[in-house]
Motif scaffolding. Structure first.
Motif, PDB file in Angstrom:
ATOM      1  N   ARG A 191      -4.292  -8.989  -2.987  1.00 25.71           N
ATOM      2  CA  ARG A 191      -4.074  -8.667  -1.585  1.00 25.71           C
ATOM      3  C   ARG A 191      -3.189  -7.430  -1.527  1.00 25.71           C
ATOM      4  NH1 ARG A 191      -7.725 -11.529  -1.240  1.00 25.71           N
ATOM      5  NH2 ARG A 191      -7.876 -13.555  -0.249  1.00 25.71           N
ATOM      6  N   ILE A 192      -3.645  -6.443  -0.769  1.00 27.31           N
ATOM      7  CA  ILE A 192      -2.845  -5.238  -0.545  1.00 27.31           C
ATOM      8  C   ILE A 192      -2.401  -5.251   0.908  1.00 27.31           C
ATOM      9  CG2 ILE A 192      -2.842  -2.718  -0.505  1.00 27.31           C
ATOM     10  CD1 ILE A 192      -4.896  -2.821  -2.795  1.00 27.31           C
ATOM     11  N   LEU A 193      -1.103  -5.124   1.102  1.00 29.02           N
ATOM     12  CA  LEU A 193      -0.552  -5.028   2.448  1.00 29.02           C
ATOM     13  C   LEU A 193      -0.334  -3.534   2.701  1.00 29.02           C
ATOM     14  CD1 LEU A 193       1.898  -8.074   2.378  1.00 29.02           C
ATOM     15  CD2 LEU A 193      -0.503  -7.983   3.029  1.00 29.02           C
ATOM     16  N   PRO A 194      -1.252  -2.894   3.425  1.00 27.47           N
ATOM     17  CA  PRO A 194      -1.332  -1.436   3.474  1.00 27.47           C
ATOM     18  C   PRO A 194      -0.093  -0.703   3.990  1.00 27.47           C
ATOM     19  CG  PRO A 194      -2.847  -2.443   5.048  1.00 27.47           C
ATOM     20  CD  PRO A 194      -2.257  -3.540   4.239  1.00 27.47           C
TER      21      PRO A 194
ATOM     22  N   HIS B  62       7.666  -1.143  -1.597  1.00 34.45           N
ATOM     23  CA  HIS B  62       7.887  -1.966  -2.789  1.00 34.45           C
ATOM     24  C   HIS B  62       8.619  -3.277  -2.487  1.00 34.45           C
ATOM     25  CE1 HIS B  62       8.160  -2.816  -7.030  1.00 34.45           C
ATOM     26  NE2 HIS B  62       9.476  -2.914  -6.966  1.00 34.45           N
ATOM     27  N   LEU B  63       9.454  -3.282  -1.467  1.00 38.02           N
ATOM     28  CA  LEU B  63      10.196  -4.492  -1.090  1.00 38.02           C
ATOM     29  C   LEU B  63       9.469  -5.302  -0.025  1.00 38.02           C
ATOM     30  CD1 LEU B  63      13.850  -3.099  -0.962  1.00 38.02           C
ATOM     31  CD2 LEU B  63      12.609  -4.118  -2.886  1.00 38.02           C
ATOM     32  N   PHE B  64       8.241  -4.910   0.268  1.00 41.31           N
ATOM     33  CA  PHE B  64       7.409  -5.543   1.290  1.00 41.31           C
ATOM     34  C   PHE B  64       8.039  -5.455   2.674  1.00 41.31           C
ATOM     35  CE2 PHE B  64       5.838  -7.069  -2.697  1.00 41.31           C
ATOM     36  CZ  PHE B  64       4.478  -6.859  -2.543  1.00 41.31           C
ATOM     37  N   LEU B  65       8.659  -4.293   2.913  1.00 44.24           N
ATOM     38  CA  LEU B  65       9.105  -3.947   4.247  1.00 44.24           C
ATOM     39  C   LEU B  65       7.947  -3.210   4.900  1.00 44.24           C
ATOM     40  CD1 LEU B  65      12.650  -2.553   3.359  1.00 44.24           C
ATOM     41  CD2 LEU B  65      12.031  -4.883   4.038  1.00 44.24           C
ATOM     42  N   LYS B  66       7.592  -3.596   6.105  1.00 44.35           N
ATOM     43  CA  LYS B  66       6.459  -2.982   6.786  1.00 44.35           C
ATOM     44  C   LYS B  66       6.922  -1.683   7.442  1.00 44.35           C
ATOM     45  CE  LYS B  66       2.624  -4.124   9.797  1.00 44.35           C
ATOM     46  NZ  LYS B  66       1.979  -5.241  10.517  1.00 44.35           N
ATOM     47  N   LEU B  67       6.247  -0.601   7.102  1.00 46.23           N
ATOM     48  CA  LEU B  67       6.591   0.720   7.617  1.00 46.23           C
ATOM     49  C   LEU B  67       5.624   1.133   8.714  1.00 46.23           C
ATOM     50  CD1 LEU B  67       7.228   2.468   4.176  1.00 46.23           C
ATOM     51  CD2 LEU B  67       8.886   1.316   5.646  1.00 46.23           C
ATOM     52  N   ALA B  68       6.054   2.075   9.532  1.00 47.59           N
ATOM     53  CA  ALA B  68       5.171   2.629  10.557  1.00 47.59           C
ATOM     54  C   ALA B  68       4.015   3.336   9.860  1.00 47.59           C
ATOM     55  CB  ALA B  68       5.941   3.602  11.441  1.00 47.59           C
TER      56      ALA B  68
ATOM     57  N   GLY C  11       0.801  -1.222   0.000  1.00 50.73           N
ATOM     58  CA  GLY C  11       0.000   0.000   0.000  1.00 50.73           C
ATOM     59  C   GLY C  11       0.833   1.271   0.000  1.00 50.73           C
ATOM     60  N   LYS C  12       2.090   1.183   0.458  1.00 47.32           N
ATOM     61  CA  LYS C  12       2.975   2.353   0.485  1.00 47.32           C
ATOM     62  C   LYS C  12       4.058   2.275  -0.595  1.00 47.32           C
ATOM     63  CE  LYS C  12       2.428   3.649   5.276  1.00 47.32           C
ATOM     64  NZ  LYS C  12       3.128   4.320   6.372  1.00 47.32           N
ATOM     65  N   ASP C  13       3.849   1.414  -1.574  1.00 48.96           N
ATOM     66  CA  ASP C  13       4.812   1.257  -2.665  1.00 48.96           C
ATOM     67  C   ASP C  13       4.846   2.550  -3.470  1.00 48.96           C
ATOM     68  OD1 ASP C  13       6.236   0.555  -4.979  1.00 48.96           O
ATOM     69  OD2 ASP C  13       5.366  -1.446  -5.054  1.00 48.96           O
ATOM     70  N   ASN C  14       6.023   3.173  -3.542  1.00 48.99           N
ATOM     71  CA  ASN C  14       6.129   4.405  -4.324  1.00 48.99           C
ATOM     72  C   ASN C  14       6.812   4.170  -5.660  1.00 48.99           C
ATOM     73  OD1 ASN C  14       8.791   4.106  -3.572  1.00 48.99           O
ATOM     74  ND2 ASN C  14       9.067   6.194  -2.857  1.00 48.99           N
ATOM     75  N   GLN C  15       7.083   2.894  -5.981  1.00 47.70           N
ATOM     76  CA  GLN C  15       7.683   2.565  -7.278  1.00 47.70           C
ATOM     77  C   GLN C  15       6.636   2.013  -8.232  1.00 47.70           C
ATOM     78  OE1 GLN C  15      11.263   0.290  -7.116  1.00 47.70           O
ATOM     79  NE2 GLN C  15      12.006   1.380  -5.328  1.00 47.70           N
ATOM     80  N   VAL C  16       5.836   1.094  -7.751  1.00 49.98           N
ATOM     81  CA  VAL C  16       4.704   0.561  -8.514  1.00 49.98           C
ATOM     82  C   VAL C  16       3.475   0.989  -7.725  1.00 49.98           C
ATOM     83  CG1 VAL C  16       3.522  -1.517  -9.281  1.00 49.98           C
ATOM     84  CG2 VAL C  16       6.008  -1.371  -9.449  1.00 49.98           C
TER      85      VAL C  16
END
Length: 130
Positions: free
Chosen positions: A86-89, A93-99, A59-64
């Motif tokens: 499935r969207i992981l909000p 882009h690397l599926f690192l979970k951000l705050a 959900g926070k992907d800024n590349q795609v």
């Protein structure tokens, strides 16, 4: 097939959205790479995929951009493909979970981190149900 952070638009358009007319696009090796993908159209390709499809997007992907996802999903559904989305909000882009209050800037790629465990759970759940 499992697509992770897959673009819905041609690569040249992805790069243009990311950087506008940045100097990177004038680097010969990068320019050659872009040209090699110039004719690849993701929405045309996904319509030809006959096996079940899982698309996972951060959900926070800024590349795609998640905003482009409906194009890819729409093309698959129009072709009557078996597609799950499935969207992981909170993932980049690397599926690192951000705050929750942290945007993806790409600088997080250089910090030691684990892939969001939810990605693994999402993939395994889908695999066991298909």
């Amino acid at each position: 097939i499992i697509l992770l952070g897959a673009p819905a638009v041609p690569l040249a358009e992805v790069v243009q959205k990311q950087a506008g007319s940045a100097a990177l696009s004038s680097v010969p090796a990068f320019k050659a790479f872009l040209q090699s993908w110039q004719t690849y159209v993701p929405v045309a390709t996904i319509a030809r995929v006959e096996c079940p499809i899982l698309i996972v997007q951060g959900g926070k992907d800024n590349q795609v951009l998640a905003a482009d996802l409906p194009q890819l999903v729409g093309a698959a559904r129009k072709a009557k493909r078996n597609v799950t989305v499935r969207i992981l909000p909170l993932d980049d882009h690397l599926f690192l979970k951000l705050a929750p209050n942290m945007p993806s800037t790409g600088t997080e790629y250089f910090e030691p981190a684990y892939v969001d465990p939810e990605l693994g759970h999402t993939i395994l759940d889908w695999l066991f149900h298909h």
